[in-house]
Motif scaffolding. Structure first.
Motif, PDB file in Angstrom:
ATOM      1  N   ARG A 104       0.815  -1.214   0.000  1.00 39.70           N
ATOM      2  CA  ARG A 104       0.000   0.000   0.000  1.00 39.70           C
ATOM      3  C   ARG A 104       0.849   1.265   0.000  1.00 39.70           C
ATOM      4  O   ARG A 104       0.700   2.146   0.848  1.00 39.70           O
ATOM      5  CB  ARG A 104      -0.982  -0.002   1.156  1.00 39.70           C
ATOM      6  N   VAL A 105       1.749   1.315  -0.974  1.00 36.10           N
ATOM      7  CA  VAL A 105       2.604   2.483  -1.177  1.00 36.10           C
ATOM      8  C   VAL A 105       2.346   3.008  -2.588  1.00 36.10           C
ATOM      9  O   VAL A 105       2.407   2.236  -3.553  1.00 36.10           O
ATOM     10  CB  VAL A 105       4.101   2.142  -1.002  1.00 36.10           C
ATOM     11  N   ALA A 106       2.053   4.295  -2.684  1.00 34.74           N
ATOM     12  CA  ALA A 106       1.828   4.942  -3.975  1.00 34.74           C
ATOM     13  C   ALA A 106       2.900   6.006  -4.165  1.00 34.74           C
ATOM     14  O   ALA A 106       3.065   6.889  -3.322  1.00 34.74           O
ATOM     15  CB  ALA A 106       0.448   5.581  -4.006  1.00 34.74           C
ATOM     16  N   VAL A 107       3.644   5.907  -5.267  1.00 39.67           N
ATOM     17  CA  VAL A 107       4.746   6.828  -5.544  1.00 39.67           C
ATOM     18  C   VAL A 107       4.314   7.814  -6.622  1.00 39.67           C
ATOM     19  O   VAL A 107       3.792   7.415  -7.669  1.00 39.67           O
ATOM     20  CB  VAL A 107       6.004   6.066  -5.992  1.00 39.67           C
ATOM     21  N   PHE A 108       4.561   9.094  -6.348  1.00 37.28           N
ATOM     22  CA  PHE A 108       4.259  10.165  -7.287  1.00 37.28           C
ATOM     23  C   PHE A 108       5.560  10.870  -7.627  1.00 37.28           C
ATOM     24  O   PHE A 108       6.292  11.284  -6.722  1.00 37.28           O
ATOM     25  CB  PHE A 108       3.288  11.175  -6.667  1.00 37.28           C
ATOM     26  N   VAL A 109       5.856  10.998  -8.910  1.00 37.93           N
ATOM     27  CA  VAL A 109       7.034  11.749  -9.352  1.00 37.93           C
ATOM     28  C   VAL A 109       6.519  13.103  -9.815  1.00 37.93           C
ATOM     29  O   VAL A 109       5.842  13.208 -10.840  1.00 37.93           O
ATOM     30  CB  VAL A 109       7.787  11.014 -10.480  1.00 37.93           C
TER      31      VAL A 109
END
Length: 151
Positions: free
Chosen positions: A61-66
């Motif tokens: 449950r990790v969401a990465v945003f660049v």
């Protein structure tokens, strides 16, 4: 607020800005994949929330945003255009507000948002993401989730 028209040149340049698969994003994904992590790309982590993360680690449950420095108002590199200044300030501040709302919505659903700035070193960013995913896997719990490639 009076909105000034943008020039054809500015309109053309802005329309060519990539919103996905940017160089920084691809470099980060390659490093994460080489480290044995598996993920989904450009997915909505939470059903019913119309926000798409660049990289999603489902079981952890990790969401990465660049985030781009210009579009998201980087504290180090943000620039405020002089032409059509009111429009651009509102646009960038709106993006910042939406980012904060996204992070809060994800947290309420048990997710963790990780924000990477486009100017960050990809190796350092990948290390931060790997550590976050590993910590979340241990906390969330099953031994099979602790193995590389468990997502």
């Amino acid at each position: 607020m009076e909105r000034l028209e943008t020039t054809a040149d500015v309109r053309r340049r802005m329309s060519r800005q990539k919103s996905r698969d940017t160089g920084v994003e691809v470099a980060l994904r390659k490093l994460l994949h080489a480290a044995g992590l598996r993920y989904r790309v450009h997915r909505r982590p939470v059903k019913g929330v119309r926000r798409e993360a660049d990289i999603v680690f489902g079981p952890a449950r990790v969401a990465v945003f660049v985030d781009g420095c210009f579009w998201h108002g980087c504290p180090e590199h943000a620039t405020w255009p002089r032409n059509n200044a009111d429009f651009w300030r509102a646009k960038i501040e709106g993006n910042r507000s939406r980012d904060a709302d996204t992070d809060a919505r994800l947290a309420a659903a048990g997710w963790l948002a990780v924000r990477i700035w486009e100017h960050e070193d990809p190796v350092a960013a990948a290390d931060r993401v790997k550590a976050t995913v590993a910590a979340r896997r241990v906390v969330r719990g099953t031994p099979e989730n602790c193995l590389p490639g468990g997502d």
